[in-house]
Design a protein around this motif. Structure first.
Motif, PDB file in Angstrom:
ATOM      1  N   THR A 488       1.450   2.900   0.001  1.00 44.36           N
ATOM      2  CA  THR A 488       2.779   2.913   0.600  1.00 44.36           C
ATOM      3  C   THR A 488       3.832   2.540  -0.433  1.00 44.36           C
ATOM      4  O   THR A 488       4.867   3.207  -0.567  1.00 44.36           O
ATOM      5  N   VAL A 492       6.454   5.396  -1.872  1.00 46.25           N
ATOM      6  CA  VAL A 492       7.884   5.143  -1.635  1.00 46.25           C
ATOM      7  C   VAL A 492       8.631   5.092  -2.959  1.00 46.25           C
ATOM      8  O   VAL A 492       9.710   5.681  -3.111  1.00 46.25           O
ATOM      9  N   ALA A 752      11.986   3.644   4.520  1.00 51.95           N
ATOM     10  CA  ALA A 752      11.441   3.731   3.156  1.00 51.95           C
ATOM     11  C   ALA A 752      12.516   3.479   2.109  1.00 51.95           C
ATOM     12  O   ALA A 752      12.287   2.739   1.142  1.00 51.95           O
TER      13      ALA A 752
END
Length: 787
Positions: A488, A492, A752
């Motif tokens: 993640t 991102v 994000a």
């Protein structure tokens, strides 16, 4: 894993047997520390719960058969004979495979690619693709953009699991080694002794990382060699003394017999058996430090036989001792008089194996950072002699805390083994998938060959992977959770980095605007060199226009610097700098693109500044002679007069000083060491390669040797301006960015960008730390990016 970079072998000469044997010996401490300590915990993890050792010995013989064929198929056949050949200029690992694929098919997501990058000597491969290589797989990959993202996600998954392995391997290796104390003390004392001792060793291991492995590296190979000889001798002793017929269990028949009897329990126990190949990936990841033949010799003739003897010896002992089913492990098969020295050697070997995986974690995070897939972290060089040995303080202490937490939280080999096994099998599956693409795209083999490779080895690894997944609640959740968290962060960061580049690209300022700046608009030129850092390879970045708008002055020498990564492991120093003009010579503005490979380590600011000025001086020499060196007007001269509205071509300026008598004189106050010789001969000019939009060519000029010519006077004046500006000081102009999602963006994108990326940007190192800019020379320009 990766202890640094730079090869310690010379490919220009054929390796002698003596050299190969020395390299094979040195590889023991770097490559095989983790793999060689696996006998400490394989049987203990396998018989932890799912199956029981019975009087018929079918279970222990079946496990031995699985261990033998797993070691034979995966490390020996897959890695030694196939995967090690998929090297990238001698380098191995996940990023090496991804780099090869990106160079042979247009699937890279790096935004600032240039045609000039393809002219790098390391960009070319030993097995270049044929001109007519337009396989359906390649066309399909290039056509579908979603597959580019999927390929990157696959690489990031493998990367995250390697980091997870860097967390789990030290815990399970040291804990298993220290667990040998259980046979020499009571159960009550053992509970309160093993965990503190393991944690103490781990704290010492991580606390010593900043010294670098080169200080104690000479100690690694003898320790692992001693350990391999030790487990070989113990295995041979147990085979002869307890069961000389144990070799019969190497037959595949015992695997089927084992599964037939144990059924589901036997399948679930494969999660412990797979631990016998932990560390196999290091053979490929550390290929750049050694030669293919050296790693092949070390594994085939020493590591592989030693491991087989060790596992056979343990199985022979257990086949004659059925009353110790609760204490199945390595130390129970060691004669009582030898347990203490074996314990000491085992602890030292586990520390060596842990050291290698920790250093490899530092290296792969540095590679991820170079590809824009990881937040900026501080990278420290630990060795002046061995280029590439690095230490990352933040990652080191985070790994230490998590490693101790895993040790205290799990408290047994079973849960640690389940977690480590899942991470190892995921990395191997990723390597298998990427190697299959390399077989098609890079080796130009028929797709059926790649499919056979994928199905054969992939099915073996999927079998073990499925067994590991069944242990989700018993420890396997840890690498999955860690991988999800790291992926993640990495995705991102990579997504926002690409979007920022696209924003810069659409908001760059025209060259005419820069050339119009002058005293008539109240703009002053101050002494010194201004280095404007940008991700753009052309055009004027928006952060510079913001800088001039708020402070109507800029430096006498202006250099737009782009530090970029290219999909190669190393960029030779002679090909690192692409230099060109921005505007006419009188404007004293230049563009410099500094190219690094994914294993290159960036220079510190002092050497970078000196190197940059030296390359600018070389370029000024080259550019003046290119434009004015011929006796008659050339096509280049005619075209130059029409280049006022565009940037001039970039030239590769090498780091080797040019030969010949200098065409200019420098006063005593200017550093002579930073000045390269002039282009006084036609031969010296032949070493400069000019980068055209599509092709490269070598250039030669007939030089006018008259020192009083206008060209020489203007050349001398520009060089004097450059070195005077260097003496006045250098300012580093960087953008300080804040990003926000556009109005109407989806909730996921807003989370994000607005929260994830900005949080990482605030709490991680800034670009000034990554570029090692001194605070006193830093000028930050605030920029808001609407993505």
């Amino acid at each position: 894993m990766d202890l640094g970079h730079g090869k310690c072998w010379d490919t220009s000469k054929k390796d002698s047997w003596k050299t190969l044997l020395v390299l094979a010996y040195q590889s023991l401490g770097v490559v095989y520390g983790d793999l060689s300590t696996s006998p400490l915990y394989v049987y203990k993890s396998t018989f932890a719960e799912d199956i029981q050792h019975s009087d018929s010995n079918e279970e222990i013989f079946g496990v031995l058969s699985f261990v033998f064929w797993t070691l034979t198929l995966v490390p020996l056949f897959k890695y030694v004979f196939v995967v090690l050949r998929a090297d990238d200029n001698g380098e191995g690992g996940t990023f090496a495979l991804y780099s090869l694929i990106c160079r042979h098919a247009k699937v890279s997501l790096l935004p600032n690619r240039q045609v000039a990058d393809e002219a790098l000597s390391t960009y070319k491969t030993e097995h270049p693709p044929e001109k007519n290589n337009n396989s359906r797989v390649k066309i399909y990959l290039e056509k579908h953009k979603g597959l580019h993202t999927a390929l990157l996600i696959l690489v990031l998954l493998g990367t995250c699991m390697v980091i997870g392995d860097g967390l789990l391997t030290p815990a399970i290796s040291v804990f298993s080694a220290v667990s040998g104390l259980e046979l020499s003390m009571s159960k009550e004392h053992h509970q309160y002794a093993v965990i503190p001792i393991t944690c103490f060793i781990l704290v010492c291991l991580f606390a010593l990382q900043h010294y670098g492995t080169h200080r104690v590296g000479f100690f690694f190979a003898p320790v692992v060699l001693t350990w391999l000889l030790c487990i070989s001798a113990l295995g041979l002793y147990n085979i002869i003394h307890w069961n000389p017929h144990v070799y019969q269990a190497l037959s595949p028949y015992y695997m089927f017999k084992f599964l037939k009897k144990t059924r589901k329990g036997g399948w679930m126990s494969l999660g412990g058996i797979l631990l016998c190949i932990t560390g196999s990936e290091a053979m490929f990841a550390d290929l750049g430090h050694f030669s293919y033949a050296a790693i092949q010799i070390a594994f085939t003739f020493l590591v592989y036989p030693a491991l087989i003897l060790a596992y056979m010896g343990q199985a022979a002992y257990l086949s004659r001792h059925h009353g110790n089913s609760n204490h199945i492990g390595f130390y129970i098969s060691v004669p009582e008089k030898l347990r203490l020295p074996v314990l000491i050697i085992a602890i030292l070997s586990s520390v060596v194996g842990s050291q290698a995986i920790i250093s490899g974690t530092f290296s792969i995070i540095n590679q991820s950072q170079s590809l824009g897939c990881f937040p900026k972290v501080k990278v420290v060089h630990t060795s002046d002699e061995i280029h590439g040995q690095i230490y990352i303080p933040e990652i080191n202490w985070i790994l230490m805390v998590l490693c101790i937490a895993v040790t205290i939280g799990f408290r047994d080999t079973k849960h640690m083994g389940n977690a480590s096994g899942l991470a190892v099998m995921t990395v191997m599956l990723v390597t298998t998938c990427l190697t299959s693409l390399v077989i098609i795209l890079c080796w130009n083999k028929p797709p059926i060959v790649a499919l056979a490779f994928l199905l054969f080895f992939g099915s073996v690894e999927l079998l073990y992977f499925s067994a590991s997944l069944t242990k989700f609640t018993e420890g396997a959740w840890l690498p999955i959770l860690l991988a999800f968290f790291l992926m993640t962060i990495m995705f991102v960061w990579h997504y926002a980095t690409i979007k920022k580049y696209e924003f810069d690209l659409h908001n760059k300022v025209s060259l005419d605007w820069l050339l119009a700046l002058g005293p008539s608009l109240g703009i002053a030129r101050v002494p010194g060199i201004g280095l404007v850092f940008t991700d753009l390879t052309s055009g004027i970045p928006a952060n510079f226009s913001r800088f001039v708008t708020n402070l109507p002055a800029f430096h006498r020498i202006l250099v737009f610097v782009c530090v970029k990564s290219v999909p190669v492991p190393y960029v030779p120093p002679a090909e690192r700098y692409l230099v060109g003009r921005v505007g006419p010579p009188s404007h004293r503005s230049y563009r410099c693109i500094v190219r690094y490979g994914y294993r290159d380590v960036h220079q510190d600011v002092d050497s970078f500044e000196t190197e940059l000025v030296a390359r600018l001086a070389d370029f000024i020499n080259y550019d003046w002679h290119r434009a004015h060196g011929t006796n008659s007007c050339t096509e280049d001269d005619a075209s130059r007069s029409n280049e006022s509205s565009s940037e001039y071509r970039l030239a590769v300026i090498g780091t080797t000083p040019f030969s010949g008598t200098p065409a200019y004189e420098i006063e005593e106050t200017v550093q002579q060491a930073s000045v390269s010789g002039g282009f006084s001969t036609a031969e010296s000019m032949a070493e400069v390669i000019e980068m055209e939009p599509i092709f490269q060519r070598r250039v030669r000029f007939a030089i006018d040797d008259d020192p009083q010519s206008d060209m020489h006077l203007q050349l001398k004046e520009e060089l004097e301006d450059l070195f005077a500006a260097q003496q006045a000081g250098t300012a580093f102009i960087l953008g300080h960015s804040h990003v926000q999602a556009k109005k109407g963006s989806s909730l996921l994108k807003r989370l994000a960008i607005n929260f994830g990326y900005n949080f990482l940007g605030r709490n991680c190192r800034g670009p000034d730390v990554a570029l090692k800019v001194p605070p006193g020379s830093l000028l930050e320009v605030g920029m808001v990016y609407v993505l």
